[in-house]
Design an enzyme around this catalytic site. Structure first.
Site, PDB file in Angstrom:
ATOM      1  CG  HIS A   1      -1.997  -1.087   1.132  1.00  0.00           C
ATOM      2  ND1 HIS A   1      -2.582  -1.645   2.233  1.00  0.00           N
ATOM      3  CD2 HIS A   1      -2.540  -1.725   0.061  1.00  0.00           C
ATOM      4  CE1 HIS A   1      -3.448  -2.573   1.841  1.00  0.00           C
ATOM      5  NE2 HIS A   1      -3.441  -2.643   0.544  1.00  0.00           N
TER       6      HIS A   1
ATOM      7  CB  SER B   1      -8.507  -9.003   9.498  1.00  0.00           C
ATOM      8  OG  SER B   1      -8.464  -8.108   8.409  1.00  0.00           O
TER       9      SER B   1
END
Ligand SMILES: [Zn+2]
Length: 259
Positions: A124, A199
């Site tokens: 990112h 997650s």
């Protein structure tokens, strides 16, 4: 999880690390929360309390651009003042011992590099730099945030006067192709992927442990909560990262001494 079971899990985890010839570590927000950086997806995170500025808005609307810079100047302080924790440091230790080849991170805070990890793949991007969208000129984010605060206006590129933005992937912005190719190439050799503090819900990270999968590949997960991919992993430990990695490392040390 009683202590006997958890000791067995740590030992098994350590043996996977010692047996793998090419281990890749994938990290998410969970490793940075232990350095005091709030998870931007959490109820108190940046995304819950601010409006999300999409990349096309950023390009076309000066007001959206200003709002982006306003938010970034606030979140900048959160990580600029933070330092790596025992989780980051354990990964560096394993890299120095030849046990971990490469780190892939969803995080934009640069804490792996600050801890001493080299050649980190930042899927990112990084909030440590600000780059010009036209010519690629870039500068330390601290300098540019200070410039925004001093002038109360979006800073322009020193070279060409173009629009500048943090070197991160914004909402609605394409992932960097070179970075993704590097990720895919790295995973080609991976015998073990350790997912830490993620997650495994948001793509592409959710799929990364299984990219270029092979029969040899093992996937290990440490996360405070259950993840979306626990059922696909070879070993899962639900716990705080710093504590868990410290325990695993004790068993790694023990296994290496036994060799
Ligand atoms: Zn420029």
């Amino acid at each position: 999880m009683n202590s006997e079971n958890s000791t067995d899990l740590y030992r098994l985890f350590a043996s996977h690390i010692c047996e793998s010839k090419f281990t890749v570590v994938l990290t998410g927000a969970g490793i940075s929360t232990e350095s005091g950086i709030p998870d931007f997806r959490s109820p108190n995170g940046v995304w819950a309390t601010n409006r999300q500025v999409y990349f096309d808005e950023f390009l076309s609307d000066p007001e959206a651009r200003y709002e982006y810079w306003r938010q970034k100047s606030v979140s900048h302080r959160e990580f600029a003042d933070s330092i790596p924790n025992v989780g980051h440091r354990t990964i560096v230790k394993w890299q120095k011992q030849g046990l971990v080849e490469r780190v892939i991170t969803q995080n934009i805070d640069g804490l792996h590099q600050q801890a001493g990890s080299e050649d980190v793949i930042e899927i990112h991007g990084t909030a440590r730099r600000v780059a010009c969208l036209s010519c690629g000129w870039n500068e330390d984010a601290e300098v540019m945030v200070q410039r925004f605060l001093a002038n109360d206006a979006c800073p322009k590129c020193d070279e060409c006067g173009g629009i500048t933005k943090h070197a991160t992937i914004s909402f609605g912005q394409q992932l960097n192709e070179t970075v993704m190719q590097d990720t895919i190439d790295t995973l080609r050799k991976a015998e073990l992927v350790i997912a830490l503090g993620t997650s495994l819900v948001v793509e592409p990270a959710a799929s990364i442990p299984w990219i270029n999968n092979s029969a040899r590949r093992k996937v290990a997960i440490v996360n405070r909560e259950e993840t979306g991919k626990d059922h696909l992993a070879d070993i899962v430990i639900n716990g705080e990262l710093g504590v868990t990695l410290t325990e695993i490392d004790k068993h790694v040390e023990h296994a290496m001494m036994a060799d």
